[in-house]
Scaffold this active site. Structure first.
Site, PDB file in Angstrom:
ATOM      1  N   HIS A  92       4.813   0.593  -8.333  1.00 39.69           N
ATOM      2  CA  HIS A  92       3.944  -0.056  -6.432  1.00 39.69           C
ATOM      3  C   HIS A  92       2.658  -0.397  -6.207  1.00 39.69           C
ATOM      4  O   HIS A  92       1.817  -0.945  -7.760  1.00 39.69           O
ATOM      5  CB  HIS A  92       3.935   1.069  -5.733  1.00 39.69           C
ATOM      6  CG  HIS A  92       3.174   2.012  -5.731  1.00 39.69           C
ATOM      7  ND1 HIS A  92       3.235   2.794  -6.642  1.00 39.69           N
ATOM      8  CD2 HIS A  92       1.848   2.218  -5.870  1.00 39.69           C
ATOM      9  CE1 HIS A  92       2.512   4.090  -6.832  1.00 39.69           C
ATOM     10  NE2 HIS A  92       1.516   3.679  -6.068  1.00 39.69           N
ATOM     11  N   THR A 117      -0.053   0.286  -4.757  1.00 39.46           N
ATOM     12  CA  THR A 117      -0.632   1.051  -3.001  1.00 39.46           C
ATOM     13  C   THR A 117      -1.645  -0.470  -2.161  1.00 39.46           C
ATOM     14  O   THR A 117      -2.721  -0.464  -2.783  1.00 39.46           O
ATOM     15  CB  THR A 117      -1.636   2.363  -4.003  1.00 39.46           C
ATOM     16  OG1 THR A 117      -0.749   2.816  -4.207  1.00 39.46           O
ATOM     17  CG2 THR A 117      -2.178   2.710  -2.326  1.00 39.46           C
ATOM     18  N   HIS A 140      -3.721  -3.636  -7.694  1.00 42.21           N
ATOM     19  CA  HIS A 140      -2.659  -3.332  -9.154  1.00 42.21           C
ATOM     20  C   HIS A 140      -1.648  -2.002  -9.082  1.00 42.21           C
ATOM     21  O   HIS A 140      -0.986  -2.162  -7.512  1.00 42.21           O
ATOM     22  CB  HIS A 140      -4.100  -2.273 -10.157  1.00 42.21           C
ATOM     23  CG  HIS A 140      -3.803  -1.551  -9.183  1.00 42.21           C
ATOM     24  ND1 HIS A 140      -4.590  -0.556  -8.086  1.00 42.21           N
ATOM     25  CD2 HIS A 140      -3.498   0.405  -9.854  1.00 42.21           C
ATOM     26  CE1 HIS A 140      -5.225   0.395  -7.828  1.00 42.21           C
ATOM     27  NE2 HIS A 140      -3.488   1.019  -8.811  1.00 42.21           N
ATOM     28  N   THR A 182      -0.173   0.511 -11.109  1.00 44.29           N
ATOM     29  CA  THR A 182      -0.640   1.135 -12.462  1.00 44.29           C
ATOM     30  C   THR A 182       0.740   1.385 -13.389  1.00 44.29           C
ATOM     31  O   THR A 182       2.156   1.526 -13.001  1.00 44.29           O
ATOM     32  CB  THR A 182      -0.729   2.209 -11.688  1.00 44.29           C
ATOM     33  OG1 THR A 182      -1.799   2.751 -10.802  1.00 44.29           O
ATOM     34  CG2 THR A 182      -0.630   3.638 -12.988  1.00 44.29           C
TER      35      THR A 182
END
Ligand code: ACK
Length: 218
Positions: free
Chosen positions: A69, A71, A149, A151
């Site tokens: 995902h 965030t 971003h 992760t």
């Protein structure tokens, strides 16, 4: 009473479609495999191992952190500053549950994290919380959305929040005009070394990731 209140999630964000998650994971895997085989990477291996001669299996080095995902707002169930305001923001309510296309522009890794940088569109920036960059790097003037971003993995004992912080360190270096050491042109794009174990692969063709704007309660 509490049952009438809207529960604030752990975080809001764009959740990549399951089929695309697999695609991105295998892309990252291929990248790590290629990287591990490069002389230029081997030369700087001690950034990761702390020792010159030691080998490292990058695929094991970066541990999976679950659902991929991007965030937007980390709310910590309402404990994080500004989370209630974010949850009640009109654009958040309007866009909740909507599909969006995230543009992934680079893959990056450090001795702590492996991630993909997301280039947000104007529309997507409307969901970006104010102060996300300032909160992380108060002294710098980093572009809004530059922390965005996905992760892809973390070294043992490293929390995923680190990925965005590592990205901001890279953005800051680039902002300061550090060009890094252009190492190699790979099939996926060009590879640059920024020192201290920080590597950036600029994708030749930005990857478009279908994702759903939603939240995670855990
Ligand atoms: O990889 P991420 O973006 O980094 O996704 C996870 C998600 O929230 C759930 O832990 C991110 N996260 C954790 N703490 C923070 C924080 N203080 N600020 C911004 N993002 C955070 C983490």
């Amino acid at each position: 009473g509490p049952l009438e209140e809207t529960a604030i999630p752990l975080f809001f964000g764009w959740f990549l479609c399951p089929s695309f998650q697999e695609k991105l994971k295998s892309m990252a895997k291929d990248f790590l495999k290629t990287l591990a085989g490069l002389e230029a990477f081997k030369k700087h291996l001690s950034d990761f191992t702390g020792e010159a001669e030691k080998e490292v299996d990058l695929e094991k080095f970066f541990q999976d952190k679950g659902m991929l995902h991007c965030t937007t707002k980390f709310c910590d169930y309402g404990k994080a500053e500004g989370s209630k305001e974010y949850a009640e923001q009109q654009s958040v309510k309007d866009r909740y549950g909507n599909m969006s296309e995230l543009t992934l522009s680079t893959l990056f890794l450090t001795p702590r994290t492996l991630g993909a940088r997301v280039s947000l569109s104007e529309e997507q920036l409307q969901l970006w919380p104010t102060g996300a960059e300032k909160e992380a790097v108060p002294d710098a003037n980093l572009p809004i959305g530059s922390r965005a971003h996905v992760t892809l993995g973390c070294a043992e004992g490293v929390e995923p929040v680190q990925t965005g912080l590592d990205l901001l360190e890279l953005v800051q270096l680039q902002q300061q005009g550090q060009e890094g050491e252009q190492v190699e042109d790979l099939e996926l794009g060009s590879l640059t070394y920024y020192g201290k174990g920080m590597w950036v692969l600029s994708l030749k063709e930005p990857t478009v990731a279908p994702a759903c704007f939603s939240s995670y309660y855990g």
